[in-house]
Each structure stands twice: as C-alpha cells, then as structure tokens.
Motif scaffolding. Structure first.
Motif, PDB file in Angstrom:
ATOM      1  N   SER A  32     -20.025  13.532  63.484  1.00 14.43           N
ATOM      2  CA  SER A  32     -20.439  14.451  62.424  1.00 14.43           C
ATOM      3  C   SER A  32     -19.364  14.556  61.344  1.00 14.43           C
ATOM      4  CB  SER A  32     -20.731  15.830  63.010  1.00 14.43           C
ATOM      5  OG  SER A  32     -21.033  16.757  62.005  1.00 14.43           O
ATOM      6  N   GLY A  33     -18.100  14.630  61.748  1.00 13.52           N
ATOM      7  CA  GLY A  33     -17.018  14.729  60.780  1.00 13.52           C
ATOM      8  C   GLY A  33     -16.892  13.477  59.928  1.00 13.52           C
ATOM      9  N   VAL A  34     -16.986  12.311  60.552  1.00 18.45           N
ATOM     10  CA  VAL A  34     -16.881  11.049  59.814  1.00 18.45           C
ATOM     11  C   VAL A  34     -18.027  10.913  58.814  1.00 18.45           C
ATOM     12  CG1 VAL A  34     -17.009   8.542  60.042  1.00 18.45           C
ATOM     13  CG2 VAL A  34     -15.588   9.857  61.618  1.00 18.45           C
ATOM     14  N   VAL A  35     -19.243  11.224  59.265  1.00 18.53           N
ATOM     15  CA  VAL A  35     -20.403  11.115  58.371  1.00 18.53           C
ATOM     16  C   VAL A  35     -20.291  12.104  57.217  1.00 18.53           C
ATOM     17  CG1 VAL A  35     -22.897  11.459  58.219  1.00 18.53           C
ATOM     18  CG2 VAL A  35     -21.938  10.235  60.163  1.00 18.53           C
ATOM     19  N   VAL A  39     -19.291   9.387  54.603  1.00 18.68           N
ATOM     20  CA  VAL A  39     -20.561   8.689  54.405  1.00 18.68           C
ATOM     21  C   VAL A  39     -21.440   9.420  53.392  1.00 18.68           C
ATOM     22  CG1 VAL A  39     -22.661   7.852  55.522  1.00 18.68           C
ATOM     23  CG2 VAL A  39     -20.469   7.700  56.728  1.00 18.68           C
ATOM     24  N   LEU A  40     -21.666  10.716  53.612  1.00 17.50           N
ATOM     25  CA  LEU A  40     -22.543  11.476  52.730  1.00 17.50           C
ATOM     26  C   LEU A  40     -21.889  11.689  51.362  1.00 17.50           C
ATOM     27  CD1 LEU A  40     -23.908  14.198  55.191  1.00 17.50           C
ATOM     28  CD2 LEU A  40     -24.971  12.051  54.519  1.00 17.50           C
ATOM     29  N   THR A  41     -22.701  11.585  50.332  1.00 16.59           N
ATOM     30  CA  THR A  41     -22.212  11.774  48.963  1.00 16.59           C
ATOM     31  C   THR A  41     -22.137  13.271  48.637  1.00 16.59           C
ATOM     32  OG1 THR A  41     -23.242   9.697  48.278  1.00 16.59           O
ATOM     33  CG2 THR A  41     -22.641  11.245  46.541  1.00 16.59           C
ATOM     34  N   PRO A  42     -20.994  13.746  48.156  1.00 18.20           N
ATOM     35  CA  PRO A  42     -20.896  15.170  47.793  1.00 18.20           C
ATOM     36  C   PRO A  42     -21.854  15.505  46.647  1.00 18.20           C
ATOM     37  CG  PRO A  42     -18.717  14.167  47.969  1.00 18.20           C
ATOM     38  CD  PRO A  42     -19.712  13.048  48.006  1.00 18.20           C
ATOM     39  N   LYS A 170     -22.850  20.664  49.115  1.00 16.50           N
ATOM     40  CA  LYS A 170     -23.221  19.935  50.321  1.00 16.50           C
ATOM     41  C   LYS A 170     -22.668  18.511  50.218  1.00 16.50           C
ATOM     42  CE  LYS A 170     -27.853  18.777  48.562  1.00 16.50           C
ATOM     43  NZ  LYS A 170     -29.292  18.862  48.781  1.00 16.50           N
ATOM     44  N   PRO A 171     -22.371  17.875  51.334  1.00 11.24           N
ATOM     45  CA  PRO A 171     -22.511  18.440  52.677  1.00 11.24           C
ATOM     46  C   PRO A 171     -21.426  19.462  52.986  1.00 11.24           C
ATOM     47  CG  PRO A 171     -21.449  16.300  52.788  1.00 11.24           C
ATOM     48  CD  PRO A 171     -21.825  16.509  51.341  1.00 11.24           C
ATOM     49  N   ASN A 172     -21.685  20.274  54.006  1.00 14.65           N
ATOM     50  CA  ASN A 172     -20.717  21.252  54.493  1.00 14.65           C
ATOM     51  C   ASN A 172     -20.144  20.714  55.805  1.00 14.65           C
ATOM     52  OD1 ASN A 172     -19.301  23.443  55.523  1.00 14.65           O
ATOM     53  ND2 ASN A 172     -20.779  24.942  54.759  1.00 14.65           N
TER      54      ASN A 172
END
Length: 238
Positions: A32-35, A39-42, A170-172
């Motif tokens: 979850s932390g790595v993604v 990975v996820l775009t702010p 997001k993401p949080n």
C-alpha cells in the motif's frame, strides 16, 4: 458431536500462526505504501465560490422572495455549469487536451443548504492547472449565464489561488496504509484459522485426547542422538 471453540483455542491458533499474520500484515502495508507514494499520481484540488445574489431593486433592504428564488436557482446553476455550453468554452479558452466528459469528471459542485453560494471544485494532477480551470469555469459561467437564463445575478465571490506548497488531496498514503493494516490483519487471521481447520494431524497429547475422546495413559519421551548412543542411558532406560 457439536464442536465449540473457546477463547483459549482462538488465542492458541493466533499464537501458533502469529508469524504468518505478521508477515501478511507487513506485506499489505508495504505494498500500500509503495503504490501510494510511487505509483498513484498525486491529485491537487482548487476551489472558487460563486454567489447568486439578488437583482438590484428600488426597495430598501433585501427582498426575501427574491432571495428564496436565488436559493432555488442554485440547483439549476449547478447543472448549467457542468453543461457543454460552459465547459466547451473553458476547454477552448485554456486549450485543454480533454473532452467535456473528462472535464466534468474533474469538477464537483457543492452548495450549502439554503445558501446563495456554491463552490466549484476542480481536481487535477497539476495544481496550477486546477486553479486556472476553476477560475475560468467561474468567469465563463458568469459571462454566459445572462444569455442562457436572461438574468444577471451571478458574481464570483472568491477566486481560486495557487498556494506556495500545495498538498495533494489524494492519494492519502497514511489512510491507505491504515486500511491495508486492517485488511492485512483480517486476512492473516482468516488464513490462520483456515490453515488450522485444514490441519488434521495429531501433534500433542491434547490432540490425541480430543480425537479419541480418551485420556492419555502414558507417553514415550523423545531421545536425542547423543542419548541413543550413550550405553549408560540405555541401561537406565531399561
């Protein structure tokens, strides 16, 4: 015979499979932390406020009926501001590489109950672009609403501003990792009980008693390799 599970059995199962539970939880939190971080775009958010004010009147003080009419019109304006008549002009003004539908997905309209003010909120990976889109939507709506509704009672109450160090909405990561922690614990505990249920081997005297429903009369101690080679130990055993 109906089987029952006591708190002691639950504790023993969790204790026996504790390493599995901890491992699954750590892996879930780490993923979850790595993604969340890599990975996820702010996504950044910017808002502007639009006021539906009453038209100029010769009366002294506000006209209550006119105020109520403006409050009811807020819902209509919320629909109009998301229409192609407004958003297509915004796309052309800013040369956005998106469609009306794509811009609509970035746009949120909120209004307080019984209020003449509604908020236009835009989310975008670029904080500066979120500010530009929000302000341009408000300005375009203000300019176009007189020709659409044949009324001129809209003004921009506050414009969106670009903060010095904007923070993504997001993401949080912390929330995602907290959720992963709970999910990992639940998954680990569930897997522990599943493995315990599928494990039908007999390992202890208690397992034998429970399986045969008979008391254990005696046990044979396990000998180490050194004890097996020691003649004196064998004589004692005899």
């Amino acid at each position: 015979m109906e089987e029952t599970i006591s708190l002691k059995d639950i504790y023993q199962t969790i204790r026996k499979r504790l390493l599995i539970i901890v491992f699954i939880t750590i892996v879930a939190v780490a993923i979850s932390g790595v993604v969340s971080y890599f990975v996820l775009t702010p996504v950044y958010q910017s808002s502007t406020q639009i006021l539906v004010n009453q038209e100029k009147s010769n009366k002294n003080g506000p006209d209550y009926n006119q105020v109520q009419t403006n409050v009811q019109m807020v819902n209509t304006y919320s629909v109009i501001i998301k229409s192609p008549a407004i958003l297509s002009k915004v796309i052309n003004n800013l040369n956005l590489n998106t469609t009306v539908e794509g811009l609509t997905n970035k746009l949120t309209i909120n209004s307080e109950q019984e209020s003449q003010v509604f908020n236009v909120t835009v989310q975008d990976p670029d904080p500066a672009m979120a500010v530009k889109i929000a302000n341009n939507i408000a300005d375009t709506f203000k300019d176009e609403i007189p020709s659409i509704m044949n009324i001129n009672n809209v003004s921009v109450l506050s414009k969106a501003e670009l903060k010095e160090n904007p923070s993504p909405v997001k993401p949080n990561p912390m929330l995602n990792m907290a959720i992963a922690l709970v999910v990992g614990l639940m998954t680990g505990v569930g897997l522990a009980f599943l493995l315990e249920y599928l494990d039908n081997t007999l390992k202890t005297e208690q397992d034998i008693e429970n399986f045969l429903e008979l008391p254990v009369l005696g046990t044979i101690p396990k000998m180490t390799a050194n004890e097996e080679k020691d003649p004196s130990y064998r004589r004692k055993a005899v």
